[in-house]
Enzyme design. Structure first.
Site: not given
Ligand code: IVH
Length: 680
Positions: A34, A38, A83-84, A115, A117, A119, A143, A185, A237, A302, A421, A424, A439, A444
């Protein structure tokens, strides 16, 4: 030897820094320390300060820049961010796989890419070809509603795993055009989440519920400085053309190309051809989940071929060619037998559900937080209710909903938040605009207990061996009545406690003695002043250099410290005005604690910076502002150009503001200017 020009040196430094940032933030495999990193950054900063005309927006020094555009402008996506559909069992996945094969038609070769997913929150990054044929990050969109996203570019620029630019050579090697879109993501690593939450708790703020919420909140803050301090990551992704078409004919190629171009792509991915191998990948992912350091909530499967993707098409909201296998949340159902209120060290009262013990993900859970009084009301929770409890990462279990069906009859005992409280019996208060009751009794016993535990903890004074068992006994026997009493402990006192032998006593005394050497910032953090977390304590120690100077500082002087606002400065003043706290400080001084720190060297921070003033500032006249900037080594110019470092805008600012916006020159207000001056 030929002398390199500043421009050439700047380019070399930028390339080096980009390379090492990639190794550190994307590959998790740094090659230099590091400190060495720097050194490179400081040299670049110095050169850029000397030659502001050479500063470019894609320089690694320019990650934290101007303010986000007001209200995050809404911009249409090149193609909807969908979304999926979810499946949660092997059967459902098998059905999905069967439908895919049917629709693909006989003889079609089915190859999936699996892949993780992640969060977090999805994000679209737009790159555009620059004059030198490299790709520059031009826009980052959330999004939003799927069709229209929000422009959060200034904040996303601070994420170190997002390349600000990709060189022509690298694009060429990766086989990526200079104008493209990448989707992925934004996630907050667990370690960063836990640290940020600790900091919030230290400041008396409510902890964020989970890393996803924290990441989403962070991306939408108006302070890019704050975003830069919180570690976020971006995992790519999808790769699209500028008009939203697929860039590659196979998803697996897209991921490889994005990796080669310098994006962070999750390494846990696999091309899979048979159903059994799909389940195998999913099972491994679930086993792996706890060790990842970031949260995933399933696996995305996918279809790899974009030609087949097109053949399968979309239902309303989701593609038919991909699906999310969601892990069942680590949640359990149980009964809330009671609600107790816990008192924290700052006096914060937290309601906690006492549960009929239930096993969730291998751990027995018998308590879960209810956050605050409002939350109980929102849930409509009554004692005796059946509730759903969730446990994520290392986070404390929480009640997320009340269950109501024929198998789970409702409880009927209404919970009333105590008027006093519970420890106390003193008065409790709820400040305007805050969710928590507190409190306010500084004596306390519960607050003292929590304060001692905090004081001894690793990030604070690091007194090993001073845990709950010892602290409880010291308090019960009234051996310790304040933090300062820790320094009056001796062997006979410790030996009078249960389960403490000579060896333990001696080690503990040595640890306590050792803590006297802890630097001032840790002492400040340890005192438990409201809103003073680890970082603020550090800034205060550097700014004031001693406990005495800090105690003597007015609210105004305190607010000169970056990140200290009126709420914090008031809390500091209130703390030091309290007689009991002053006594505590005197006792700690007598005990020999470290009360001085190295003051940050006053450098002329504004050196090399050019300011343009526009509009009427709230308190300073033009002349005053100019004099102050110049006294601090800065320059004031009459017109905005690319070389302008900051535009200081007041009421009724005119065309200079528009120009600044066009040129992406950071715009600040008077308060920020005063802050910059204060720290210079
Ligand atoms: S593909 C049309 N790949 O999951 C394809 N999504 O419920 C949609 N997510 O809104 C996205 N990891 O925020 C894809 N490897 C991944 C993902 C991913 C997380 C999230 C993404 C999406 C949600 C779908």
């Amino acid at each position: 030897m030929a002398k390199t020009t500043p421009a050439a040196r700047i380019e070399t430094l930028r390339d080096k820094i980009r390379h090492h940032e990639h190794l550190y933030y994307v590959m998790d495999a740094p090659e230099i320390s590091d400190a060495d990193y720097d050194v490179l950054t400081r040299e670049l900063q110095a050169l850029e300060k000397e030659h502001p005309e050479l500063v470019t927006t894609d320089s690694p020094t320019q990650r934290v820049g101007g303010k986000p555009k007001e209200g995050f402008p809404k911009i249409a996506h090149s193609r909807p961010m969908l979304s999926l559909d979810n499946v949660t069992s092997e059967e459902e996945l098998r059905d999905w796989d069967r439908r895919v094969r049917e629709r693909a038609g006989e003889g079609a070769e089915i190859s999936y890419v699996c892949e993780y997913k992640l969060d977090g929150l999805s994000m679209a990054l737009h790159y555009r070809q620059a004059a030198d044929a490299s790709a520059h990050l031009s826009r980052a969109l959330t999004r939003g509603d799927g069709t229209i996203g929000e422009d959060v570019t200034t904040n996303v620029r601070t994420i170190r795993s997002v390349p600000l630019s990709i060189s022509k050579t690298k694009l060429h090697k990766a086989k990526l055009p200079a104008t493209f879109e990448v989707r992925g993501e934004v996630v907050m690593p667990l370690a960063a989440f836990l640290k940020a939450n600790e900091e919030r708790e230290a400041q008396g703020l409510t902890a964020a519920a989970n890393p996803r919420n924290y990441a989403a909140g962070t991306i939408r803050t108006l302070e890019p400085n704050i975003v830069a301090q919180r570690r976020l990551d971006f995992y790519a992704y999808f790769a699209l053309t500028a008009t939203g078409e697929n860039l590659f004919t196979e998803q697996s190629d897209a991921l490889d190309v994005l990796t080669a171009a310098g994006f962070r792509v999750n390494p846990h991915r696999e091309a899979i051809h048979s159903f059994d191998k799909l389940m195998d990948f999913i099972n491994r992912a679930e086993q792996n989940r706890a060790e990842l350091g970031y949260e995933i909530d399933g696996v995305v499967i996918k279809l790899s071929s974009t030609e087949l993707q097109a053949r399968l098409g979309y239902t309303g909201r989701a593609p038919r060619w991909a699906v999310a296998y969601k892990f069942i949340a680590r949640a359990g159902t149980t009964q809330a037998e009671d609600i107790k209120v816990q008192v924290g060290r700052t006096g914060k009262l937290t309601p906690v559900a006492v549960l009929k013990p239930v096993s969730i993900g291998g751990t027995t859970v018998s308590r879960a937080t209810l956050h605050n009084a409002d939350f109980i009301e929102q849930l409509g929770l009554k004692i005796g209710d059946w509730v759903k409890v969730e446990r994520g990462g290392d986070v404390i279990p929480k009640v997320v909903e009340v269950i109501e069906d024929k198998d789970h009859p409702r409880g009927h005992k209404t919970f009333h938040f105590p008027a006093h409280c519970p420890e106390c019996n003193s008065e409790i208060v709820r400040d305007e605009g805050e969710a928590d009751y507190r409190c306010i009794n500084v004596d306390c016993p519960a607050r003292l207990r929590e304060s001692l535990l905090h004081y001894a903890s690793r990030n604070v004074m690091n007194i090993e061996g001073l845990g709950e068992a010892v602290v409880n006994q010291l308090l019960d026997r009234k051996i310790v009545r304040s933090i300062a009493d820790l320094y009056k402990l001796d062997e006979p006192k410790l030996l009078s406690l249960e389960r403490i032998g000579e060896k333990t006593a001696r080690t503990l005394l040595k640890e306590i003695e050792q803590s006297k050497k802890a630097p001032l910032n840790r002492v400040l953090f340890g005192l438990g002043i409201r809103f003073i977390g680890e970082r603020t304590a550090q800034l205060l120690a550097e700014e004031f250099g001693s406990m005495d100077a800090l105690m003597a500082a007015s609210q105004e002087e305190l607010e000169r410290v970056n990140e200290v606002g009126p709420r914090v400065s008031q809390a500091i003043r209130e703390f030091f005005e309290e007689e009991k706290n002053r006594q505590l400080i005197e006792h700690l001084r007598e005990a020999g604690l470290t009360f001085t720190a190295e003051k940050r060297k006053k450098s002329s921070e504004l050196e090399g910076l050019t300011f343009v003033l526009t509009g009427t500032l709230p308190s300073l006249s033009r002349e005053d502002a100019k004099a102050k900037i110049e006294a601090a080594g800065g320059r004031v110019s009459g017109s905005v150009s690319k070389k302008t470092s900051y535009v200081v805008a007041g009421e009724e600012a005119g065309s200079k503001l528009d120009k600044a916006n066009d040129l992406k020159v950071p715009i600040i207000n008077e308060a920020k200017l005063l802050k910059m001056l204060g720290s210079s």
